[in-house]
Design a protein around this motif. Structure first.
Motif, mmCIF file in Angstrom:
data_model
loop_
_atom_site.group_PDB
_atom_site.id
_atom_site.type_symbol
_atom_site.label_atom_id
_atom_site.label_comp_id
_atom_site.label_asym_id
_atom_site.label_seq_id
_atom_site.Cartn_x
_atom_site.Cartn_y
_atom_site.Cartn_z
ATOM 1 N N THR A 275 1.858 14.268 -8.253
ATOM 2 C CA THR A 275 2.793 13.146 -8.316
ATOM 3 C C THR A 275 2.510 12.264 -9.524
ATOM 4 N N GLU B 251 0.861 -1.176 0.000
ATOM 5 C CA GLU B 251 0.000 0.000 0.000
ATOM 6 C C GLU B 251 0.896 1.223 0.000
ATOM 7 N N PRO B 252 0.403 2.364 -0.437
ATOM 8 C CA PRO B 252 1.279 3.546 -0.519
ATOM 9 C C PRO B 252 1.886 3.883 0.847
ATOM 10 N N ALA C 135 3.557 6.528 1.525
ATOM 11 C CA ALA C 135 3.535 7.986 1.679
ATOM 12 C C ALA C 135 2.404 8.534 0.822
ATOM 13 N N ASP C 136 1.879 9.674 1.231
ATOM 14 C CA ASP C 136 0.768 10.281 0.509
ATOM 15 C C ASP C 136 1.144 10.548 -0.945
ATOM 16 N N ILE C 137 0.205 10.277 -1.825
ATOM 17 C CA ILE C 137 0.384 10.574 -3.237
ATOM 18 C C ILE C 137 -0.231 11.946 -3.506
ATOM 19 N N LYS C 138 0.604 12.914 -3.848
ATOM 20 C CA LYS C 138 0.138 14.283 -4.086
ATOM 21 C C LYS C 138 -0.575 14.377 -5.438
ATOM 22 N N ILE D 89 8.982 10.462 -3.923
ATOM 23 C CA ILE D 89 8.595 11.375 -2.850
ATOM 24 C C ILE D 89 9.716 12.384 -2.676
#
Length: 303
Positions: free
Chosen positions: A54, A45-46, A48-51, A67
């Protein structure tokens, strides 16, 4: 082809085998690894947050993105240099991570068209097209050759092991040796094999002969293909060869190499790690000597 395929969230179901989507996430050259009870793995799962801005790449059923800042202070994740991840991951995951790293590098360096300067947009998962002029680009490889040069023992004369034939390409020490060199760009004091990039307009074989002559002043013979290896640092393909020493004295190209010498298997310096084709070439040589010695021992036992 699979008999059936459908997607349910992050799970792909193919021929009744459940495959979890993995996320290959990089910060510069470091890969995000997830700690587990039995070692390390690629997150499913990701991490880190996906902006919104991105770029998330689709790589053979998995996802990959960059990232801006490394993950720190996490009990679940840690950053690991791509090379070192070889020792922590399954080989298939390490190879996939290398492919993702190459594609992210390509994406980062093809934001704008080289013809008109217009913005490039993805046309397929591995191609881009300029929005203005339609120029298409695909990931490119920097192809390099690497060669193991072997100097064999002097040949016995008429079955007499004390009298040897002085032949071109033979080792005067009576040992089976290979040429190892230390390049100026090596970070540590280890020795590797002669290697270099293939130039425009030449064959792989021509590149081997040219690089050996330029860097060492030696002539080689019996050139044979050995194998190849993706080298995602940042986007290379290493093509390996074996060759026998023919003639010449070592004259190092000092702009490229700082050290170079012949070594037998019992006096090897610090050599490359298992992850590299250079090490595979060296190990193949020592394995061949082992097989020859075992065969000779059997012959002597039968005599």
């Amino acid at each position: 082809m699979p008999l059936c395929e459908k997607t349910d969230g992050h799970i792909h179901i193919i021929n009744r085998h459940i495959l979890t989507m993995k996320y290959y996430v990089f910060c510069q050259g470091d890969l995000v690894l997830e700690r587990g009870t039995d070692g390390y793995r690629i997150p499913d799962e990701p991490p880190a947050d996906i902006k919104p801005w991105t770029t998330v790449m689709n790589v053979e059923g998995d996802k990959s993105y960059r990232i801006e800042q490394p993950l720190t202070g996490s009990d679940r994740y840690e950053m690991c240099p791509l090379r070192q991840s070889y020792f922590k991951l399954a080989e298939a995951d390490y190879l996939k991570a290398g492919k993702c790293h190459e594609l992210l590098y390509w994406d980062q360096n093809t934001k704008y068209c080289g013809v008109c300067g217009g913005p490039m947009r993805f046309d397929t998962d591995i191609s881009k097209k300029c929005e203005h002029c339609g120029k298409e680009v695909w990931p490119s490889l920097a192809i390099a050759i690497i060669v193991r040069i072997r100097r064999r023992p002097l040949a016995p004369q008429n079955g007499n092991t004390t009298a040897c034939t002085a032949m071109s390409g033979a080792s005067p020490s009576g040992s089976d040796e290979i040429l190892l060199v230390h390049a100026n760009n090596f970070r540590h004091d280890f020795y590797g094999l002669v290697a270099g990039f293939v130039e425009t307009g030449e064959t792989l074989e021509e590149a081997v002969h040219r690089e050996v002559m330029e860097e060492t002043g030696l002539h080689i013979t019996n050139l044979r293909y050995f194998g190849s290896q993706p080298w995602p640092y940042p986007c290379g393909l290493m093509v390996g060869f074996t060759a026998d020493y023919d003639h010449g004295k070592i004259h190092l190209q000092r702009s490229e190499l700082s050290k170079g010498a012949w070594f037998d298997r019992y006096h090897l310096p610090h050599i490359p790690e298992k992850m590299s084709i250079a090490r595979r070439l060296i190990d193949d040589w020592t394995d061949e000597i082992d097989r020859q010695e075992a065969a000779n021992s059997r012959k002597e036992g039968d005599a």
